[in-house]
Design a protein around this motif. Structure first.
Motif, PDB file in Angstrom:
ATOM      1  N   ALA A  76      41.387   3.920  13.526  1.00  0.00           N
ATOM      2  CA  ALA A  76      41.299   5.380  13.640  1.00  0.00           C
ATOM      3  C   ALA A  76      40.933   6.031  12.307  1.00  0.00           C
ATOM      4  O   ALA A  76      40.180   7.006  12.262  1.00  0.00           O
ATOM      5  CB  ALA A  76      42.626   5.943  14.156  1.00  0.00           C
ATOM      6  N   VAL A  77      41.469   5.488  11.214  1.00  0.00           N
ATOM      7  CA  VAL A  77      41.200   6.139   9.916  1.00  0.00           C
ATOM      8  C   VAL A  77      39.954   5.584   9.218  1.00  0.00           C
ATOM      9  O   VAL A  77      39.473   6.174   8.244  1.00  0.00           O
ATOM     10  CB  VAL A  77      42.402   6.036   8.942  1.00  0.00           C
ATOM     11  CG1 VAL A  77      43.619   6.737   9.514  1.00  0.00           C
ATOM     12  CG2 VAL A  77      42.712   4.586   8.597  1.00  0.00           C
ATOM     13  N   ALA A  78      39.421   4.461   9.714  1.00  0.00           N
ATOM     14  CA  ALA A  78      38.331   3.780   9.004  1.00  0.00           C
ATOM     15  C   ALA A  78      37.138   4.690   8.666  1.00  0.00           C
ATOM     16  O   ALA A  78      36.683   4.694   7.515  1.00  0.00           O
ATOM     17  CB  ALA A  78      37.873   2.555   9.790  1.00  0.00           C
ATOM     18  N   LEU A 118      37.629  -5.295   7.434  1.00  0.00           N
ATOM     19  CA  LEU A 118      38.915  -5.083   6.762  1.00  0.00           C
ATOM     20  C   LEU A 118      39.670  -3.905   7.361  1.00  0.00           C
ATOM     21  O   LEU A 118      40.895  -3.861   7.349  1.00  0.00           O
ATOM     22  CB  LEU A 118      38.693  -4.816   5.268  1.00  0.00           C
ATOM     23  CG  LEU A 118      38.343  -6.025   4.409  1.00  0.00           C
ATOM     24  CD1 LEU A 118      38.002  -5.569   3.011  1.00  0.00           C
ATOM     25  CD2 LEU A 118      39.500  -7.010   4.398  1.00  0.00           C
ATOM     26  N   LEU A 119      38.942  -2.914   7.846  1.00  0.00           N
ATOM     27  CA  LEU A 119      39.590  -1.744   8.446  1.00  0.00           C
ATOM     28  C   LEU A 119      39.448  -1.782   9.965  1.00  0.00           C
ATOM     29  O   LEU A 119      39.636  -0.759  10.636  1.00  0.00           O
ATOM     30  CB  LEU A 119      38.996  -0.445   7.892  1.00  0.00           C
ATOM     31  CG  LEU A 119      39.190  -0.201   6.390  1.00  0.00           C
ATOM     32  CD1 LEU A 119      38.648   1.158   5.994  1.00  0.00           C
ATOM     33  CD2 LEU A 119      40.653  -0.303   5.998  1.00  0.00           C
ATOM     34  N   SER A 120      39.104  -2.958  10.516  1.00  0.00           N
ATOM     35  CA  SER A 120      38.954  -3.133  11.963  1.00  0.00           C
ATOM     36  C   SER A 120      38.006  -2.120  12.576  1.00  0.00           C
ATOM     37  O   SER A 120      38.213  -1.688  13.717  1.00  0.00           O
ATOM     38  CB  SER A 120      40.307  -3.016  12.683  1.00  0.00           C
ATOM     39  OG  SER A 120      41.276  -3.760  12.023  1.00  0.00           O
ATOM     40  N   LEU A 121      37.002  -1.714  11.835  1.00  0.00           N
ATOM     41  CA  LEU A 121      36.026  -0.785  12.408  1.00  0.00           C
ATOM     42  C   LEU A 121      35.300  -1.489  13.554  1.00  0.00           C
ATOM     43  O   LEU A 121      34.933  -2.651  13.446  1.00  0.00           O
ATOM     44  CB  LEU A 121      35.011  -0.381  11.324  1.00  0.00           C
ATOM     45  CG  LEU A 121      34.049   0.754  11.716  1.00  0.00           C
ATOM     46  CD1 LEU A 121      34.755   2.094  11.641  1.00  0.00           C
ATOM     47  CD2 LEU A 121      32.827   0.772  10.800  1.00  0.00           C
ATOM     48  N   ALA A 122      35.125  -0.756  14.686  1.00  0.00           N
ATOM     49  CA  ALA A 122      34.464  -1.339  15.857  1.00  0.00           C
ATOM     50  C   ALA A 122      33.069  -1.829  15.453  1.00  0.00           C
ATOM     51  O   ALA A 122      32.353  -1.150  14.714  1.00  0.00           O
ATOM     52  CB  ALA A 122      34.356  -0.300  16.963  1.00  0.00           C
ATOM     53  N   GLN A 168      32.125   4.873  17.085  1.00  0.00           N
ATOM     54  CA  GLN A 168      33.252   3.979  17.386  1.00  0.00           C
ATOM     55  C   GLN A 168      33.877   4.310  18.742  1.00  0.00           C
ATOM     56  O   GLN A 168      34.311   3.427  19.472  1.00  0.00           O
ATOM     57  CB  GLN A 168      34.285   4.107  16.278  1.00  0.00           C
ATOM     58  CG  GLN A 168      35.477   3.192  16.445  1.00  0.00           C
ATOM     59  CD  GLN A 168      36.251   3.051  15.150  1.00  0.00           C
ATOM     60  OE1 GLN A 168      36.272   1.995  14.550  1.00  0.00           O
ATOM     61  NE2 GLN A 168      36.869   4.141  14.729  1.00  0.00           N
ATOM     62  N   ASN A 169      33.904   5.613  19.067  1.00  0.00           N
ATOM     63  CA  ASN A 169      34.518   6.038  20.329  1.00  0.00           C
ATOM     64  C   ASN A 169      33.542   6.000  21.493  1.00  0.00           C
ATOM     65  O   ASN A 169      33.855   6.490  22.579  1.00  0.00           O
ATOM     66  CB  ASN A 169      35.079   7.466  20.198  1.00  0.00           C
ATOM     67  CG  ASN A 169      36.124   7.521  19.095  1.00  0.00           C
ATOM     68  OD1 ASN A 169      36.761   6.519  18.805  1.00  0.00           O
ATOM     69  ND2 ASN A 169      36.274   8.689  18.476  1.00  0.00           N
ATOM     70  N   GLY A 170      32.352   5.494  21.270  1.00  0.00           N
ATOM     71  CA  GLY A 170      31.375   5.409  22.356  1.00  0.00           C
ATOM     72  C   GLY A 170      30.624   6.704  22.601  1.00  0.00           C
ATOM     73  O   GLY A 170      29.903   6.829  23.589  1.00  0.00           O
ATOM     74  N   ASP A 171      30.802   7.697  21.730  1.00  0.00           N
ATOM     75  CA  ASP A 171      30.037   8.943  21.880  1.00  0.00           C
ATOM     76  C   ASP A 171      28.708   8.822  21.144  1.00  0.00           C
ATOM     77  O   ASP A 171      28.468   7.872  20.400  1.00  0.00           O
ATOM     78  CB  ASP A 171      30.818  10.126  21.300  1.00  0.00           C
ATOM     79  CG  ASP A 171      32.133  10.329  22.022  1.00  0.00           C
ATOM     80  OD1 ASP A 171      32.180   9.961  23.225  1.00  0.00           O
ATOM     81  OD2 ASP A 171      33.094  10.808  21.402  1.00  0.00           O
ATOM     82  N   ASN A 172      27.886   9.850  21.325  1.00  0.00           N
ATOM     83  CA  ASN A 172      26.585   9.846  20.667  1.00  0.00           C
ATOM     84  C   ASN A 172      26.715  10.406  19.239  1.00  0.00           C
ATOM     85  O   ASN A 172      27.109  11.553  19.067  1.00  0.00           O
ATOM     86  CB  ASN A 172      25.618  10.711  21.489  1.00  0.00           C
ATOM     87  CG  ASN A 172      24.202  10.611  20.962  1.00  0.00           C
ATOM     88  OD1 ASN A 172      23.964   9.994  19.921  1.00  0.00           O
ATOM     89  ND2 ASN A 172      23.272  11.216  21.677  1.00  0.00           N
TER      90      ASN A 172
END
Lengths: 204, 221
Positions: B49-51, B119-123, B185-189
């Motif tokens: 979330a914070v990445a 490292l920050l689990s970014l998608a 990351q959230n699947g938005d454009n």
């Protein structure tokens, strides 16, 4: 070409460093500025170079047709070699010279010539940080040989130079004058035989 | 034009060779990212979330580092006098300095960021957008930084002054940059945020060199 100063006055901070300076310099002439520390020699050179403005008075560089040069043309007609030598310890001497040539808009082919004129052959691959004060000065003065320009503005050119280099500087300057160039130099020592001098200072 | 390229080449050379140059910016950026999991704990959800925000904050701070080197040493060693007397307009000289600063900070960071994303689990889906947003946004950060650096040349060791001047102007980049990555990351454009980010960057690249050149001319007195 002529350099004409009329009633020049300049301030640094709150202080008037010189006032009402008049002089005229024609092709082939040199003017040596003398005066105690803080008398405004450097300031006058920077004013002539167009790096700082004047409080009053007018300074014109006039070409042989009697036309006053615009600021950009004036930049192209002069060499300014100040106290600071614009040399970085991270760059080799040859890289510095290439960069200076590019800043002047000079052809890179003149670099070899400048290196030979100022005896820099042994220094070109050294990094700027390894140079002595006199060597730095020589690299800085080599700018004079990178491109032919009419007016040379030299601030304390003799400082830190050894005898052979002083002689070399004298030769290069004399040659420049015989070719119709002009020189304004600030110096604490006699320079170019002090043919013409202007003494600044003594006024509070 | 040769002068323009020569100035970029020289500044990049200095940036790569000087301590406190490109390597420091990259290391600083990586360090911030590496430290975050230690501070926030290793939970994947929190980190993810914070990445986007962390990456952009790190980019902002890392690009600040090289700014003190951008004009201050040139003002001290007389190079700035030569630049002002050069046939190259001061605005273009400022642009060259911005380009060189970007190549030794923002550009390297943009290349480095994808490697640090896990490292920050970014998608994984957001990684290309992270790199793209940094590539589009960081030139603007360098341009704004140049204005601060130019104003800072009149202040000896004006490092902190520089940061205080520059950081508020960088906030739009942070907002649009981070929201583009978050959207991806959230699947938005992410397109809209990227467009705004690019607009900010372009505006900064036009105004920055002009303002920096004006500040340099003012400083002399």
């Amino acid at each position: 070409m002529r350099l004409l100063a009329e009633g020049l006055s300049a301030v640094r901070g709150e202080r008037v460093v010189f006032r009402d300076i008049d002089f005229e310099l024609a092709s082939g002439q040199a003017l040596v500025l003398h005066g105690p520390n803080g008398s405004g020699k450097t300031t006058l050179l920077r004013v002539i170079a167009g790096l700082i403005g004047t409080l009053a008075g007018r300074l014109r560089l006039i070409d042989k047709d009697g036309k006053t040069l615009a600021d950009e043309e004036r930049d192209q007609a002069q060499h300014f070699v100040g106290h600071q030598d614009a040399i970085r310890s991270q760059l080799r001497v040859i890289e510095t010279l290439r960069f200076h040539a590019a800043l002047l808009g000079a052809e890179p082919k003149h670099i070899d010539e400048a290196v030979a004129t100022w005896g820099l052959q042994a220094l070109v691959d050294l990094s700027g940080g390894l140079l002595s004060a006199g060597q730095r000065r020589r690299v800085s003065l080599a700018r004079l040989s990178l491109q032919r320009r009419q007016l040379w503005l030299l601030d304390e050119p003799l400082v830190a130079l050894d005898a052979p280099t002083r002689a070399r500087l004298n030769d290069v300057c004399s040659k420049h004058l015989t070719q119709g160039g002009m020189i304004v130099a600030a110096s604490h020592e006699p320079f170019l035989g002090d043919r013409r001098t202007l003494t600044l200072g003594f006024a509070e | 034009m040769r002068t323009f390229w020569a100035l970029i080449r020289r500044d990049v050379m200095l940036g790569v060779r000087a301590s406190g140059g490109a390597a420091l910016a990259a290391a600083f950026f990586a360090l911030i990212v590496v430290l975050v999991p230690f501070g926030l704990g290793p939970e994947t959800g929190t980190l993810r979330a914070v990445a986007p925000g962390i990456f952009w904050i790190a980019a902002l701070l890392a690009t600040l580092l090289g700014l003190e080197r951008m004009l201050q040493p040139d003002a001290e060693d007389g190079t700035l006098d030569l630049l002002r007397l050069s046939p190259l307009p001061l605005e273009l000289a400022a642009l060259a300095k911005i380009a060189a600063h970007w190549l030794t900070s923002g550009f390297i960071i943009s290349l480095l960021a994808p490697a640090l994303a896990p490292l920050l689990s970014l998608a994984t889906s957001a990684i290309p957008i992270l790199a793209l947003s940094l590539l589009l946004g960081t030139p603007g950060l360098s341009a704004i930084g140049a204005v601060g650096a130019a104003l800072g040349t009149s202040v000896q060791r004006g490092g902190m002054v520089l940061a205080i001047l520059v950081l508020p102007l960088n906030i739009p980049f942070l907002i649009f940059g981070a929201s583009a990555v978050a959207a991806a990351q959230n699947g938005d454009n992410p397109a809209q945020a990227l467009i705004f980010l690019t607009a900010c960057s372009l505006l900064a690249l036009v105004v920055g060199p002009i303002a920096a050149a004006a500040a340099l001319r003012l400083n002399e007195e």
